[in-house]
Design an enzyme around this catalytic site. Structure first.
Site, mmCIF file in Angstrom:
data_model
loop_
_atom_site.group_PDB
_atom_site.id
_atom_site.type_symbol
_atom_site.label_atom_id
_atom_site.label_comp_id
_atom_site.label_asym_id
_atom_site.label_seq_id
_atom_site.Cartn_x
_atom_site.Cartn_y
_atom_site.Cartn_z
ATOM 1 N N HIS A 28 0.825 -1.212 0.000
ATOM 2 C CA HIS A 28 0.000 0.000 0.000
ATOM 3 C C HIS A 28 0.859 1.263 0.000
ATOM 4 O O HIS A 28 0.778 2.068 -0.920
ATOM 5 C CB HIS A 28 -0.949 -0.017 1.204
ATOM 6 C CG HIS A 28 -1.781 1.212 1.327
ATOM 7 N ND1 HIS A 28 -1.846 1.941 2.490
ATOM 8 C CD2 HIS A 28 -2.586 1.841 0.448
ATOM 9 C CE1 HIS A 28 -2.654 2.975 2.323
ATOM 10 N NE2 HIS A 28 -3.119 2.930 1.086
ATOM 11 N N HIS A 58 -1.188 1.626 8.059
ATOM 12 C CA HIS A 58 -2.635 1.735 7.839
ATOM 13 C C HIS A 58 -3.350 0.443 8.187
ATOM 14 O O HIS A 58 -4.453 0.194 7.730
ATOM 15 C CB HIS A 58 -2.917 2.151 6.390
ATOM 16 C CG HIS A 58 -2.351 3.491 6.063
ATOM 17 N ND1 HIS A 58 -1.198 3.638 5.319
ATOM 18 C CD2 HIS A 58 -2.752 4.732 6.405
ATOM 19 C CE1 HIS A 58 -0.916 4.929 5.203
ATOM 20 N NE2 HIS A 58 -1.843 5.612 5.847
#
Length: 173
Positions: A103, A122
């Protein structure tokens, strides 16, 4: 009431003919052998073969740090203890993964209790037992898994990666 000019009246016969064609396509896809489906879905990015370790170097459920396809790409080898899809070795339980979150590039940590890789950035989570499949979080890609080969001396070689490595432009398919 005025009728929409963009509607298409295909009729019942045309609808049934299209439905039969779609059903035939689904039936064909379902009847393919599982290995053929996996091979066609695997988008392997081939890198030069690189010796990463020996089977004797691995301890069950403990990550062994490696760099693949080069030292700037951190990863791990794992001996999971149970046969898994994509596993190598005599027990089919040795896997290798990048330890960089696909990501945003945060370094991942391994959780031995549930065989997951976890991102502190995250909160994405990836399942080592399921080929690095994302199980939670912001990532839109699975964890890159190494294509492994083990020779008769127990040496473990990586020969490609099945997903894009974060930050690499040279492995764009």
């Amino acid at each position: 009431m005025e009728r929409c000019s963009k509607l298409v009246d295909i009729g019942r016969r045309q609808f049934l003919r299209g439905s039969a064609f779609a059903a035939a396509g689904v039936a064909t896809a379902v009847s393919l052998p599982t290995q053929a489906k996996a091979a066609s879905a695997l988008a392997l990015v081939e890198y030069p073969s690189n010796k990463l370790a020996n089977v004797s170097d691995l301890k069950p459920n403990e990550p062994f740090d490696v760099g693949y396809p080069d030292d700037d790409a951190p990863g791990v080898l794992l001996k999971l203890g149970t046969r898994v899809q994509g596993g190598a070795g005599p027990d089919g339980d040795i896997v290798g993964f990048s330890t960089v979150c696909p990501h945003k590039g945060f370094p991942l940590t391994y959780n031995a209790d549930d065989h997951s890789f976890n991102c502190p950035g995250h909160y994405s989570r990836f399942d080592a037992d399921a080929g690095g499949q994302q199980i939670w979080g912001q990532s839109t890609a699975n964890l890159p898994q190494y294509a492994l080969r083990i020779d008769d001396k127990g040496d473990i070689y990586a020969e490609g990666v099945d997903e894009l490595l974060y930050g690499r432009l040279s492995n764009v398919l």
